[in-house]
Design a protein around this motif. Structure first.
Motif, PDB file in Angstrom:
ATOM      1  N   ASP A  70       0.847  -1.189   0.000  1.00  0.00           N
ATOM      2  CA  ASP A  70       0.000   0.000   0.000  1.00  0.00           C
ATOM      3  C   ASP A  70       0.886   1.244   0.000  1.00  0.00           C
ATOM      4  N   LEU A  71       0.872   1.924  -1.150  1.00  0.00           N
ATOM      5  CA  LEU A  71       1.734   3.106  -1.308  1.00  0.00           C
ATOM      6  C   LEU A  71       1.397   4.210  -0.312  1.00  0.00           C
ATOM      7  N   VAL A  72       0.106   4.328   0.043  1.00  0.00           N
ATOM      8  CA  VAL A  72      -0.293   5.417   0.946  1.00  0.00           C
ATOM      9  C   VAL A  72       0.440   5.271   2.287  1.00  0.00           C
ATOM     10  N   THR A  73       0.502   4.018   2.794  1.00  0.00           N
ATOM     11  CA  THR A  73       1.186   3.790   4.071  1.00  0.00           C
ATOM     12  C   THR A  73       2.679   4.089   3.948  1.00  0.00           C
ATOM     13  N   VAL A  74       3.298   3.610   2.858  1.00  0.00           N
ATOM     14  CA  VAL A  74       4.745   3.822   2.691  1.00  0.00           C
ATOM     15  C   VAL A  74       5.062   5.315   2.599  1.00  0.00           C
ATOM     16  N   GLY A  81       9.060  11.159   8.494  1.00  0.00           N
ATOM     17  CA  GLY A  81      10.481  11.363   8.782  1.00  0.00           C
ATOM     18  C   GLY A  81      11.000  12.719   8.317  1.00  0.00           C
ATOM     19  N   PHE A  82      10.249  13.377   7.422  1.00  0.00           N
ATOM     20  CA  PHE A  82      10.709  14.671   6.889  1.00  0.00           C
ATOM     21  C   PHE A  82       9.977  15.860   7.509  1.00  0.00           C
ATOM     22  N   ARG A  83       8.979  15.592   8.376  1.00  0.00           N
ATOM     23  CA  ARG A  83       8.152  16.692   8.922  1.00  0.00           C
ATOM     24  C   ARG A  83       8.987  17.776   9.603  1.00  0.00           C
ATOM     25  N   THR A  84       9.924  17.338  10.463  1.00  0.00           N
ATOM     26  CA  THR A  84      10.705  18.318  11.221  1.00  0.00           C
ATOM     27  C   THR A  84      11.535  19.193  10.283  1.00  0.00           C
ATOM     28  N   ILE A  85      12.183  18.551   9.293  1.00  0.00           N
ATOM     29  CA  ILE A  85      12.995  19.324   8.339  1.00  0.00           C
ATOM     30  C   ILE A  85      12.105  20.314   7.592  1.00  0.00           C
ATOM     31  N   ALA A  86      10.932  19.846   7.146  1.00  0.00           N
ATOM     32  CA  ALA A  86      10.015  20.721   6.392  1.00  0.00           C
ATOM     33  C   ALA A  86       9.565  21.896   7.264  1.00  0.00           C
ATOM     34  N   ASP A  87       9.210  21.595   8.524  1.00  0.00           N
ATOM     35  CA  ASP A  87       8.764  22.673   9.429  1.00  0.00           C
ATOM     36  C   ASP A  87       9.884  23.674   9.668  1.00  0.00           C
ATOM     37  N   THR A  88      11.087  23.152   9.909  1.00  0.00           N
ATOM     38  CA  THR A  88      12.230  24.029  10.162  1.00  0.00           C
ATOM     39  C   THR A  88      12.478  24.952   8.966  1.00  0.00           C
ATOM     40  N   LYS A  89      12.288  24.412   7.755  1.00  0.00           N
ATOM     41  CA  LYS A  89      12.521  25.214   6.557  1.00  0.00           C
ATOM     42  C   LYS A  89      11.309  26.049   6.153  1.00  0.00           C
ATOM     43  N   SER A  90      10.177  25.881   6.880  1.00  0.00           N
ATOM     44  CA  SER A  90       8.903  26.510   6.515  1.00  0.00           C
ATOM     45  C   SER A  90       8.467  26.123   5.107  1.00  0.00           C
ATOM     46  N   VAL A  91       8.605  24.850   4.813  1.00  0.00           N
ATOM     47  CA  VAL A  91       8.122  24.327   3.536  1.00  0.00           C
ATOM     48  C   VAL A  91       6.938  23.413   3.842  1.00  0.00           C
ATOM     49  N   LYS A  92       5.849  23.622   3.092  1.00  0.00           N
ATOM     50  CA  LYS A  92       4.633  22.840   3.325  1.00  0.00           C
ATOM     51  C   LYS A  92       4.796  21.465   2.656  1.00  0.00           C
ATOM     52  N   LEU A  93       4.592  20.420   3.439  1.00  0.00           N
ATOM     53  CA  LEU A  93       4.786  19.051   2.920  1.00  0.00           C
ATOM     54  C   LEU A  93       3.444  18.332   2.971  1.00  0.00           C
ATOM     55  N   THR A  94       2.925  17.959   1.793  1.00  0.00           N
ATOM     56  CA  THR A  94       1.555  17.426   1.745  1.00  0.00           C
ATOM     57  C   THR A  94       1.482  16.114   0.973  1.00  0.00           C
ATOM     58  N   LEU A  95       0.589  15.236   1.411  1.00  0.00           N
ATOM     59  CA  LEU A  95       0.300  14.010   0.656  1.00  0.00           C
ATOM     60  C   LEU A  95      -1.125  14.116   0.110  1.00  0.00           C
ATOM     61  N   VAL A  96      -1.265  13.916  -1.197  1.00  0.00           N
ATOM     62  CA  VAL A  96      -2.588  13.917  -1.814  1.00  0.00           C
ATOM     63  C   VAL A  96      -2.846  12.495  -2.295  1.00  0.00           C
ATOM     64  N   ALA A  97      -3.809  11.815  -1.682  1.00  0.00           N
ATOM     65  CA  ALA A  97      -4.037  10.416  -2.050  1.00  0.00           C
ATOM     66  C   ALA A  97      -5.421   9.962  -1.635  1.00  0.00           C
TER      67      ALA A  97
END
Ligand code: ADP
Length: 221
Positions: A70-74, A81-97
């Motif tokens: 199941d790709l959604v889970t992966v 694992g990338f949330r903290t880096i994204a938040d620190t950089k103020s980059v919005k990280l989104t999954l559309v599925a």
């Protein structure tokens, strides 16, 4: 290869020589040289790990366990694992599925493919930008799309970015410890699991990487 390995080693050696030659007694200078040694050894480690990984895939010795995944889970796990880096950089990280999207693949290979694409998307996107992973649940040809609003890639080098050691901006990349191996690994892993990877980019506005799974690798059961 030898050039890629020699560069960080030469810097490390020059720094240790300078430190041993007396720079150690001045703490500001010592910190500067030690920081360089730290950065260059990290670069070297990444390079060696990347080369080993690429060699394993290319040699055909790596065993792939193809199973319905199941790709959604992966993708969810990788993005976590990338949330903290994204938040620190103020980059919005989104999954559309949608809820679930099953493909036949090797789980570890999939994780690495998504990891490397998202890692790049975040690396080359500045503050207030966004990185979106979209899963297109087409039963015959499911797709993973990784989009960013970052620096983009000049058209004349788009064909080269999947080559090993290729970096668009060598001087800048070198400072950040990039190996230029991430996309070469993505390309080989995609081939191994029966997918193809392609890229489109609008320099200055962003890039889009697509991983397309072929029909026979889709679990339609
Ligand atoms: P690196 O370790 O340098 O990121 P990659 O093989 O992953 O190596 O990528 C090769 C080059 O392609 C990078 O150096 C960068 O110039 C370019 N690149 C890859 N992904 C992106 C992206 N999402 N946006 C802009 N440039 C990218």
């Amino acid at each position: 290869v030898s050039h890629e390995l020699k560069t960080p080693l030469t810097v490390i050696q020059a720094c240790t020589d300078t430190l041993l030659g007396g720079a150690l007694s001045d703490s500001d200078t010592a910190v500067r040289f030690l920081t360089q040694i730290d950065e260059q050894s990290e670069r070297l480690l990444k390079l060696i790990l990347g080369m080993l990984q690429l060699a394993r895939v290319e040699s055909g010795q790596q065993i792939f366990h193809m199973e319905p995944i199941d790709l959604v889970t992966v993708v969810d796990d990788v993005l976590a694992g990338f949330r903290t880096i994204a938040d620190t950089k103020s980059v919005k990280l989104t999954l559309v599925a949608t809820d679930e999207m099953i493909v036949m693949a090797d789980e570890q290979a999939l994780q690495t493919i998504i990891n490397n694409l998202v890692d790049n998307a975040l690396k080359y996107t500045a503050a207030d930008g966004s990185v979106t992973v979209e899963l297109i649940a087409n039963a015959l040809a499911p797709e993973i799309v990784v989009r960013d609003t970052g620096a983009g890639i000049p058209e004349e080098v788009l064909g080269r970015i999947f080559e090993r050691f290729y970096r668009v901006d060598r001087d800048r990349s070198g400072d950040h410890g990039e190996s230029g191996l991430g996309l070469a690994i993505v390309k080989h892993l995609c081939q191994a699991v029966g997918a193809t990877v392609s890229v489109k980019s609008n320099p200055g506005h962003g890039s889009e990487f697509r991983v397309l799974f072929s029909k026979k690798h889709t679990d339609s059961a």
